[in-house]
Design an enzyme around this catalytic site. Sequence first.
Site, PDB file in Angstrom:
ATOM      1  N   LEU A 141      51.303  38.695  34.060  1.00 57.31           N
ATOM      2  CA  LEU A 141      51.478  39.983  34.741  1.00 57.31           C
ATOM      3  C   LEU A 141      52.532  40.847  34.054  1.00 57.31           C
ATOM      4  O   LEU A 141      52.692  42.017  34.388  1.00 57.31           O
ATOM      5  CB  LEU A 141      51.849  39.760  36.209  1.00 57.31           C
ATOM      6  CG  LEU A 141      50.739  39.111  37.060  1.00 57.31           C
ATOM      7  CD1 LEU A 141      51.232  38.885  38.487  1.00 57.31           C
ATOM      8  CD2 LEU A 141      49.486  39.987  37.081  1.00 57.31           C
ATOM      9  N   ASP A 172      43.797  33.431  31.487  1.00 58.16           N
ATOM     10  CA  ASP A 172      44.779  33.759  30.443  1.00 58.16           C
ATOM     11  C   ASP A 172      44.791  35.263  30.182  1.00 58.16           C
ATOM     12  O   ASP A 172      44.942  35.717  29.050  1.00 58.16           O
ATOM     13  CB  ASP A 172      44.518  32.977  29.143  1.00 58.16           C
ATOM     14  CG  ASP A 172      45.745  32.974  28.224  1.00 58.16           C
ATOM     15  OD1 ASP A 172      46.806  33.495  28.627  1.00 58.16           O
ATOM     16  OD2 ASP A 172      45.634  32.458  27.099  1.00 58.16           O
TER      17      ASP A 172
END
Lengths: 437, 313, 191
Positions: free
Chosen positions: A63, A307
Amino acid sequence: MTTTLITNARVLGGEAQDILIDDGVIVALGADAATHAIVANATTIDATGLIALPGLVDLHTHLREPGREDAETVETGTRAAARGGFTAVHAMANTDPVADTAGVVEQVWRLGREAGHADVRPVGAVTVGLRGERLAELGAMAESAAGVRVFSDDGVCVHDAMLMRRALEYVKAFDGVIAQHAQEPRLTEGAQMNEGELSGRLGLRGWPSVAEEAIVARDVLLAAHVGSRVHICHLSTKGSVEIVRLAKERGLPVTAEVTPHHLLLTDELVAGYDPRYKVNPPLRSAADVAALREALADGTIDIVATDHAPHPVEAKDCEWDVAAFGMLGLETALSVVQHTMVDTGLLDWAGVADRMSFAPARIGRSDTGGQPHGRPIAAGEPANLTLVDPSTTTTIDPSASASLSRNTPYEGMKLPGTVVATFLRGRLTHDTTGGHA
Amino acid sequence: MIRHLLSAGDLSLDDATLVLDTADEMARLTEGRAVKKLPTLRGRTVVNLFFEDSTRTRTSFELAAKRLSADVINFSAKGSSLSKGESLKDTALTLEAMGADGVVVRHSASGAPYRLATSGWINACVVNAGDGTHEHPTQALLDAFTMRRHLGELAGKQIVIVGDVLHSRVARSNVLLLATLGAKVTLVAPPTLLPNGVEHWPCATSYDLDDALTGADAVMMLRVQKERMNAAFFPSAREYSRRYGLDARRQALMPPEALVLHPGPMNRGMEITADVADSARSVIVEQVTNGVYVRMAVLYLMLAGNATTEEAA
Amino acid sequence: MSRDLSGAREVLDGDDVARALTRIAHEVVERNKGAADLVLLGIPKRGVPLAYRLAERISAVEGTEVPVGALDVTMYRDDLRLRPARALEHTDIPPGGIDDRIVVLVDDVLFSGRTIRAALTALEDIGRPRAVRLVVLVDRGHRQLPIRADHVGKNIPTSLVESVKVRLAETDGHDGVLLDKPAPQTTEVLP
């Protein structure tokens, strides 16, 4: 709280039935739903032709916040997650500062709650600063409000065998798991792409399969020795599959993930030196892709993890050597899985629910506690649901992404399936039903 | 003719022959003439974009472009924004704004010229002047040109390339070009310095230099950096030169008319001894001269015409 | 007069070509008052065999060898950018060079004059002749530059849509000059 009646949804791809949601919980299914006392107050969503899946859980998301808010924030990343059908994401620790203290993981966790698009489960770093020298305060992160259960130095391999052993042992105290980024560092110094005929031809430093497999082999043996569970991140080679398969046959406590891109793309794409295809671990051969699909189908590989790795434009709009590793994945994951696993007959929708929700929640221990994920679609369970229309085909347009970044490798590709709606504890976090409602 | 010269493998037999024949004419037109300059590229701008130092290659391209009357701009890493971390893209946009017709690019990253040519940043023709460990097509062309001048057509000729193939852009380009021209290439190197997958290349490989030299029409020695031994590619410079260096004894294994080539700069005493480098069969100095003719040919063929009109004439 | 299979009209046959060259050889010698200092340079392709034939005839007349060579003008053309890059033809300057010589340029067809303009520029880079003269087998008119030939095999008035094709034994297997009206939609490209 609102009451919602989802009609004619094919739960896990099975028979069409109704789902009644009230106050964030699934109240009733099937005939019970339509005749329930509160159904009169419900907003109805016609899910005819749609498949209902448990809210997806991503065990491997970047993130970027704190530190690289130009690439992604918790807000934008979780918005992308909701659009991809996810209700929970495990946020990787390689932020700046690194998520190696209770303070940082709590900050990320809180940002997730504030954004409200998906639950954010922070992953804690195994070692301080991801430097591979000494253990981070794993216990403090586990006891923090974030309740960390997954620890990983992802992006970097915990290559010191002694340190890895200690980490595996230590997290047993709070039922944690070490998620290993399997990459032997000396064999991959300056590595740029899968080592093979093409890397030799293109003059790009090779990234041999053995660099991954050597660590996978070592770590399953270490985990067995100390009686801890180990999780292997983004498995990418046929050889890794064989090692994990053998380990599971012996009953060793290993789980493994595969990314959507490793299920679909091969190293041939590197031939044009376009850094959109630069990723760690690298895209491998067609034989590897086939082995990964087969392993996901037979359960050798437990889960799909995205991922999701956002990067700003300039990190990819450059020459290959200096480009960043990584690809977006949250919004396209389910489509790639449908394309590579469902439409090929390797996995049914119940299998997808297992690989993308039940199993990742179980591995990350997100299936228990106050706000669990990856629970069955059954009365009394939290209403974390994803409605999927498998009949559509979409041409991938990077500019339509909710992510701050644009580095999707699927630009221009036609992929099947659309996430029509995502419910997080009964609340719509993504909704394209428009006409259905 | 192709629009960009990125890989020697992009050249068909016809293209490669056209370049070599044109280089022959360039040699005739400039050798021993009052005015060595030709007006052909008057008003065209050639940019030498060198992200990596290479005085000899840059000078060769510069001379070639100037002999064809092109305006030449040198952008090199030293003393320009290139060393201040300006991106390839920004540099490309700058060159485009300056109206570059041709960009000759040397870069330490494999594929950088490919990115420049295919990213849409510029419209100019791109000539790869060496990219990382990928390719150096004009070097292969000048090697082929030099060999052809001495050996005649290269079809069927036995060419031995010796040394650090793994890190050599010269070797890659030579293998591809010589295969197109029909020569039989043998790569000789310690196994550590042959790339993974070399068995799929259009050439033979060997670990035994003595054996490979027998019957060779030409041998090309590649530069081997001594630092490679620090990464365990070979145990010591001494062992390397004993097993893979070209000395007078090994030169005697070849037919007497066999040529000795080296792309330069040489490590005398490492991959080649001084007496061999300076021997009568060494064409190493001639390679430098021929480099200018070959680069003139490439620049002429890529920049003189109108690339947008297809072969109608 | 005859027509070949493509419908082209033969305006000079092999004998005509031979007679024209013989006449031109005599004219060149007469104009030059002998063969001294002459250098013949043919412009590829068909100017080169024509130059060699002329040199033979002059030698036969004068009894001395006349230096002969080839001058490719591709790199000097003003229309390079209108087409893809072209392969170069051989340039072959005789060993004595051209300084202070009488250079006779030889070409097959004189049309716009641009080829000869390029040839004059090319000569400048090679040396400084005392004089330059021009021989062409056919002058078809339509000059775009102030250039004229000193010696002409035959003047053939043409329209712009017609093409003149010189055929020589060395390059085409037989001698002759054809005048061709192309198919209606074909556009004429100036040489």
